[in-house]
Design a protein around this motif. Sequence first.
Motif, PDB file in Angstrom:
ATOM      1  N   UNK A   1       0.849  -1.173   0.000  1.00  0.00           N
ATOM      2  CA  UNK A   1       0.000   0.000   0.000  1.00  0.00           C
ATOM      3  C   UNK A   1       0.897   1.241   0.000  1.00  0.00           C
ATOM      4  N   UNK A   2       0.714   2.156  -0.961  1.00  0.00           N
ATOM      5  CA  UNK A   2       1.559   3.358  -1.019  1.00  0.00           C
ATOM      6  C   UNK A   2       1.162   4.382   0.038  1.00  0.00           C
ATOM      7  N   UNK A   3       2.136   5.146   0.450  1.00  0.00           N
ATOM      8  CA  UNK A   3       1.910   6.225   1.410  1.00  0.00           C
ATOM      9  C   UNK A   3       1.238   7.388   0.689  1.00  0.00           C
ATOM     10  N   UNK A   4       0.147   7.920   1.249  1.00  0.00           N
ATOM     11  CA  UNK A   4      -0.536   9.062   0.662  1.00  0.00           C
ATOM     12  C   UNK A   4       0.227  10.328   1.029  1.00  0.00           C
ATOM     13  N   UNK A   5       0.569  11.109   0.022  1.00  0.00           N
ATOM     14  CA  UNK A   5       1.290  12.365   0.241  1.00  0.00           C
ATOM     15  C   UNK A   5       0.647  13.471  -0.588  1.00  0.00           C
ATOM     16  N   UNK A   6       0.982  14.690  -0.241  1.00  0.00           N
ATOM     17  CA  UNK A   6       0.514  15.866  -0.960  1.00  0.00           C
ATOM     18  C   UNK A   6       1.704  16.783  -1.210  1.00  0.00           C
ATOM     19  N   UNK A   7       1.767  17.337  -2.388  1.00  0.00           N
ATOM     20  CA  UNK A   7       2.809  18.310  -2.711  1.00  0.00           C
ATOM     21  C   UNK A   7       2.258  19.703  -2.441  1.00  0.00           C
ATOM     22  N   UNK A   8       3.022  20.505  -1.691  1.00  0.00           N
ATOM     23  CA  UNK A   8       2.609  21.862  -1.357  1.00  0.00           C
ATOM     24  C   UNK A   8       3.756  22.826  -1.637  1.00  0.00           C
TER      25      UNK A   8
END
Length: 117
Positions: A1-8
């Motif tokens: 399961x991939x880690x959920x990330x957000x680019x900011x």
Amino acid sequence: MPLKTTTKAYLHVEYKDLEDFITAHYGLPYSVIRGLEAHNGALHAVKVSANYEHYDPDAEEGSHFTWREGLDPEVAETLGRWRSGTLGYDPYPGELLHDLACSGHLEPGEYLINVAW
């Protein structure tokens, strides 16, 4: 399961540069480290806006919170006490940055304060 990330995107600032900017603007000594209660090697994200969320307990259900332009009155009171020397501590940097954004001295946005000495 991939880690959920957000680019900011952040406006990156070194704590010492921020201290110098605040001290020059207000004419008072200021410590970002004390205001953040920060440790060496820390990064602090601070959202800076030129408006604030107002709470109206008498408003209709579901509309108690509204956005208003300008400086939050509670922040204005805190900064007034700091400027008069009666606050007793250095305010949170976000309060000063909010004031600076409202007065046009600083760009609103998300600031990433790097504390490293």
